[in-house]
Design a protein around this motif. Structure first.
Motif, PDB file in Angstrom:
ATOM      1  N   VAL A   1       0.851  -1.195   0.000  1.00 39.55           N
ATOM      2  CA  VAL A   1       0.000   0.000   0.000  1.00 39.55           C
ATOM      3  C   VAL A   1       0.884   1.241   0.000  1.00 39.55           C
ATOM      4  O   VAL A   1       0.643   2.198  -0.744  1.00 39.55           O
TER       5      VAL A   1
ATOM      6  N   ASN B   1       2.392   2.063  -3.383  1.00 38.50           N
ATOM      7  CA  ASN B   1       1.437   2.739  -4.244  1.00 38.50           C
ATOM      8  C   ASN B   1       1.335   4.222  -3.879  1.00 38.50           C
ATOM      9  O   ASN B   1       1.355   5.098  -4.751  1.00 38.50           O
ATOM     10  N   GLN B   2       1.249   4.504  -2.592  1.00 35.80           N
ATOM     11  CA  GLN B   2       1.143   5.892  -2.136  1.00 35.80           C
ATOM     12  C   GLN B   2       2.385   6.691  -2.518  1.00 35.80           C
ATOM     13  O   GLN B   2       2.277   7.841  -2.964  1.00 35.80           O
TER      14      GLN B   2
ATOM     15  N   VAL C   1      -3.965  -5.578  -7.511  1.00 35.83           N
ATOM     16  CA  VAL C   1      -2.726  -4.993  -7.001  1.00 35.83           C
ATOM     17  C   VAL C   1      -1.494  -5.554  -7.711  1.00 35.83           C
ATOM     18  O   VAL C   1      -0.508  -4.850  -7.895  1.00 35.83           O
TER      19      VAL C   1
ATOM     20  N   SER D   1       7.360  -0.805  -3.517  1.00 36.09           N
ATOM     21  CA  SER D   1       7.137  -1.483  -2.233  1.00 36.09           C
ATOM     22  C   SER D   1       8.403  -2.125  -1.663  1.00 36.09           C
ATOM     23  O   SER D   1       8.531  -2.211  -0.442  1.00 36.09           O
TER      24      SER D   1
ATOM     25  N   GLU E   1      -3.910  -4.058   5.009  1.00 33.30           N
ATOM     26  CA  GLU E   1      -5.039  -3.161   4.823  1.00 33.30           C
ATOM     27  C   GLU E   1      -6.087  -3.922   4.023  1.00 33.30           C
ATOM     28  O   GLU E   1      -5.752  -4.692   3.122  1.00 33.30           O
TER      29      GLU E   1
ATOM     30  N   ARG F   1      -8.568  -4.980   1.330  1.00 34.34           N
ATOM     31  CA  ARG F   1      -8.621  -4.733  -0.112  1.00 34.34           C
ATOM     32  C   ARG F   1      -9.777  -3.772  -0.442  1.00 34.34           C
ATOM     33  O   ARG F   1      -9.667  -2.943  -1.331  1.00 34.34           O
TER      34      ARG F   1
ATOM     35  N   LEU G   1      -8.503  -0.325   0.220  1.00 32.84           N
ATOM     36  CA  LEU G   1      -7.561   0.041  -0.824  1.00 32.84           C
ATOM     37  C   LEU G   1      -8.299   0.453  -2.093  1.00 32.84           C
ATOM     38  O   LEU G   1      -7.967   1.463  -2.717  1.00 32.84           O
TER      39      LEU G   1
ATOM     40  N   ASN H   1      -9.775   3.899  -1.579  1.00 37.65           N
ATOM     41  CA  ASN H   1      -8.740   4.929  -1.652  1.00 37.65           C
ATOM     42  C   ASN H   1      -8.253   5.130  -3.083  1.00 37.65           C
ATOM     43  O   ASN H   1      -7.950   6.249  -3.494  1.00 37.65           O
ATOM     44  N   GLN H   2      -8.185   4.055  -3.853  1.00 30.94           N
ATOM     45  CA  GLN H   2      -7.831   4.191  -5.266  1.00 30.94           C
ATOM     46  C   GLN H   2      -8.900   4.996  -6.008  1.00 30.94           C
ATOM     47  O   GLN H   2      -8.576   5.804  -6.869  1.00 30.94           O
TER      48      GLN H   2
ATOM     49  N   CYS I   1      -4.966   7.725   7.495  1.00 28.79           N
ATOM     50  CA  CYS I   1      -5.582   7.566   6.176  1.00 28.79           C
ATOM     51  C   CYS I   1      -6.915   8.311   6.125  1.00 28.79           C
ATOM     52  O   CYS I   1      -7.915   7.815   6.652  1.00 28.79           O
TER      53      CYS I   1
END
Length: 148
Positions: A21, A24-25, A59, A69, A79, A81, A84, A87-88, A129
């Motif tokens: 995660v 990705n951020q 992912v 990562s 986290e 899914r 996630l 948030n995406q 978050c």
């Protein structure tokens, strides 16, 4: 008995390890910083494409997760899914609105949504978050609505 995830195992059932995660951020943040420094907002198409592909196919197809990562220590913390994906969706929304603002020539509009995204990603990288908070509030709202 616990099983340890292999570094190539991107197919967790319902959970995504936190280091993925964070990868990705970080990818989103690097893209936003690059777009800001160069003043080339077309760079934002990169994280938008990465998020759309990841949201659609999972992912394991997220370029930022694959590349970034490994920079984070392996984490057994996960986290959801579902979180996630929410948030995406927020990242996709903010990136799309920022690009629309850029396309119509409204730098203020574009900057507002890019600012929202940047703040959310920085906070998430530091452990808070905002998307998770919004998601939790939404779920509580729906639960109260069903109960009444």
């Amino acid at each position: 008995m616990t099983t340890e995830l292999k570094s190539s195992d991107y197919d967790c059932i319902d959970e995504v390890p936190l280091h993925r995660v964070r990868g990705n951020q970080l990818g989103i943040l690097i893209s936003v910083i690059a777009a800001f420094i160069t003043q080339e907002l077309w760079i934002l198409f990169i994280p938008l494409a990465v998020q759309l592909i990841s949201r659609t196919y999972g992912v394991k197809y997220n370029l930022f997760v694959r590349l970034l990562s490994p920079l984070f220590p392996r984490s057994s913390v996960t986290e959801s899914r579902e979180l996630l994906r929410f948030n995406q969706l927020l990242a996709i929304l903010f990136l799309t609105l920022a690009l629309i603002g850029y396309a119509i020539g409204s730098i203020v509009f574009s900057s507002i949504f890019l600012g929202f995204l940047t703040v959310a990603v920085i906070l998430a990288l530091f452990g808070y978050c905002p998307g998770c908070f919004i998601y939790f509030q939404w779920k509580q709202f729906l639960s109260r609505r069903r109960a009444s």
